[in-house]
Design a protein around this motif. Structure first.
Motif, mmCIF file in Angstrom:
data_model
loop_
_atom_site.group_PDB
_atom_site.id
_atom_site.type_symbol
_atom_site.label_atom_id
_atom_site.label_comp_id
_atom_site.label_asym_id
_atom_site.label_seq_id
_atom_site.Cartn_x
_atom_site.Cartn_y
_atom_site.Cartn_z
ATOM 1 N N LEU A 159 28.674 54.433 38.255
ATOM 2 C CA LEU A 159 29.487 54.050 37.110
ATOM 3 C C LEU A 159 30.014 52.638 37.329
ATOM 4 O O LEU A 159 30.434 52.286 38.429
ATOM 5 C CB LEU A 159 30.668 55.011 36.941
ATOM 6 N N THR A 160 29.973 51.862 36.264
ATOM 7 C CA THR A 160 30.622 50.550 36.253
ATOM 8 C C THR A 160 31.868 50.682 35.386
ATOM 9 O O THR A 160 31.770 51.062 34.215
ATOM 10 C CB THR A 160 29.696 49.467 35.679
ATOM 11 N N PHE A 161 33.016 50.403 35.976
ATOM 12 C CA PHE A 161 34.288 50.578 35.283
ATOM 13 C C PHE A 161 34.824 49.250 34.761
ATOM 14 O O PHE A 161 34.578 48.188 35.333
ATOM 15 C CB PHE A 161 35.341 51.151 36.246
ATOM 16 N N GLY A 162 35.594 49.352 33.670
ATOM 17 C CA GLY A 162 36.402 48.219 33.247
ATOM 18 C C GLY A 162 37.648 48.124 34.112
ATOM 19 O O GLY A 162 37.873 48.954 34.998
ATOM 20 N N GLU A 163 38.463 47.118 33.842
ATOM 21 C CA GLU A 163 39.657 46.899 34.650
ATOM 22 C C GLU A 163 40.797 47.842 34.289
ATOM 23 O O GLU A 163 41.779 47.924 35.014
ATOM 24 C CB GLU A 163 40.117 45.451 34.523
ATOM 25 N N GLY A 164 40.662 48.528 33.169
ATOM 26 C CA GLY A 164 41.674 49.501 32.807
ATOM 27 C C GLY A 164 42.721 48.956 31.851
ATOM 28 O O GLY A 164 42.995 47.750 31.815
ATOM 29 N N THR A 165 43.275 49.865 31.046
ATOM 30 C CA THR A 165 44.386 49.540 30.151
ATOM 31 C C THR A 165 45.514 50.525 30.418
ATOM 32 O O THR A 165 45.298 51.747 30.373
ATOM 33 C CB THR A 165 43.975 49.657 28.672
ATOM 34 N N GLN A 166 46.685 50.009 30.733
ATOM 35 C CA GLN A 166 47.862 50.853 30.945
ATOM 36 C C GLN A 166 48.519 51.083 29.593
ATOM 37 O O GLN A 166 49.044 50.149 28.984
ATOM 38 C CB GLN A 166 48.839 50.179 31.901
ATOM 39 N N LEU A 167 48.463 52.313 29.123
ATOM 40 C CA LEU A 167 49.070 52.675 27.844
ATOM 41 C C LEU A 167 50.453 53.255 28.072
ATOM 42 O O LEU A 167 50.620 54.171 28.884
ATOM 43 C CB LEU A 167 48.190 53.693 27.105
ATOM 44 N N THR A 168 51.414 52.719 27.366
ATOM 45 C CA THR A 168 52.769 53.270 27.384
ATOM 46 C C THR A 168 53.134 53.682 25.967
ATOM 47 O O THR A 168 53.040 52.868 25.037
ATOM 48 C CB THR A 168 53.789 52.227 27.891
ATOM 49 N N THR A 205 40.780 48.120 44.146
ATOM 50 C CA THR A 205 41.878 47.255 44.568
ATOM 51 C C THR A 205 42.888 47.160 43.430
ATOM 52 O O THR A 205 42.592 47.498 42.285
ATOM 53 C CB THR A 205 41.376 45.860 44.954
ATOM 54 N N LEU A 206 44.072 46.667 43.762
ATOM 55 C CA LEU A 206 45.186 46.662 42.815
ATOM 56 C C LEU A 206 44.837 45.896 41.541
ATOM 57 O O LEU A 206 44.346 44.774 41.598
ATOM 58 C CB LEU A 206 46.401 46.015 43.496
ATOM 59 N N GLY A 207 45.046 46.554 40.404
ATOM 60 C CA GLY A 207 44.806 45.893 39.133
ATOM 61 C C GLY A 207 43.368 45.884 38.677
ATOM 62 O O GLY A 207 43.037 45.283 37.649
#
Lengths: 111, 117
Positions: free
Chosen positions: A99-108, B38-40
């Protein structure tokens, strides 16, 4: 090269508001895309995959090959939706590969 | 708990030391994956096995990294001569890959957090 882009690192909405987490991908083959979620102090878990076209916890995502996007949507956000969301692409030659992941989104989701 | 388990959960080591992590997959799963986070950042693929065979290694995996899955069950990831840049969360995942491909979900473990001083 395979790449997944999530343009928003942080996203904040109010409870009951619609939410859309963006995901764009770059892949030369037939894409297999996923959304993973990580709640606070929990492990990464699968939220949904484009093949199954199901709705989990009110979330849906449609694969748009023309725009190379797989945005995650929910019409009415809940506080318990607050988490880190990762878009992922199966980037190997066969299903069940890396799997290749994105950097992510933190949802609040604010009350 | 029948999920993926990893040991240890935390490891602090000094630069230059060797470390080894263990992953126990869900028992009937034939594929096992290692990722680093890693972080972030999102998880980055390192390597994966089908049963005991190592099918793919990322270019991220330098010669100091080696992974094994000797009996097709648990796996170990060893880092030799650790560097500060190796500090990260190391994630293990497993899946049951079937021919139809419709159930190839990767289940993740809790991760091992490595800190290199």
């Amino acid at each position: 090269a395979q790449r997944v882009t999530q343009p928003e690192k942080l996203l904040s909405v109010f409870k009951g508001a619609p939410v859309e987490l963006k995901c764009n991908y770059s892949y030369s083959g037939s894409p297999e895309l996923f959304w993973y979620v990580q709640y606070s102090r929990q492990r990464l878990q699968l939220l949904l995959r484009h093949i199954s076209r199901e709705s989990i916890k009110g979330f849906t995502a449609d694969l748009n090959k023309g725009e190379t996007s797989f945005h995650l949507k929910k019409p009415f956000a809940q506080e318990e939706d607050s988490a880190m969301y990762y878009c992922a692409l199966n980037s190997g030659e066969t299903s069940g590969s890396r799997l290749t992941f994105g950097e992510g989104t933190q949802l609040t989701v604010n009350p | 708990d029948t999920g993926v388990s990893q040991d240890p959960r935390h490891k602090i080591t000094k630069r230059g030391q060797n470390v080894t992590f263990r992953c126990d997959p869900i028992s009937e799963h034939n594929r096992l994956y290692w990722y680093r986070q890693t972080l972030g950042q999102g998880p980055e693929f390192l390597t994966y096995f089908q049963n005991e065979a190592q099918l793919e290694k990322s270019r991220l995996l330098s010669d100091r990294f080696s992974a094994e899955r000797p009996k097709g069950s648990f796996s170990t990831l060893e880092i030799q001569r650790t560097e500060q840049g190796d500090s990260a969360m190391y994630l293990c995942a497993s899946s049951l890959v079937v021919a139809s491909g419709r159930k190839n979900e990767q289940f993740f473990g809790p991760g091992t957090r490595l800190t290199v001083l």
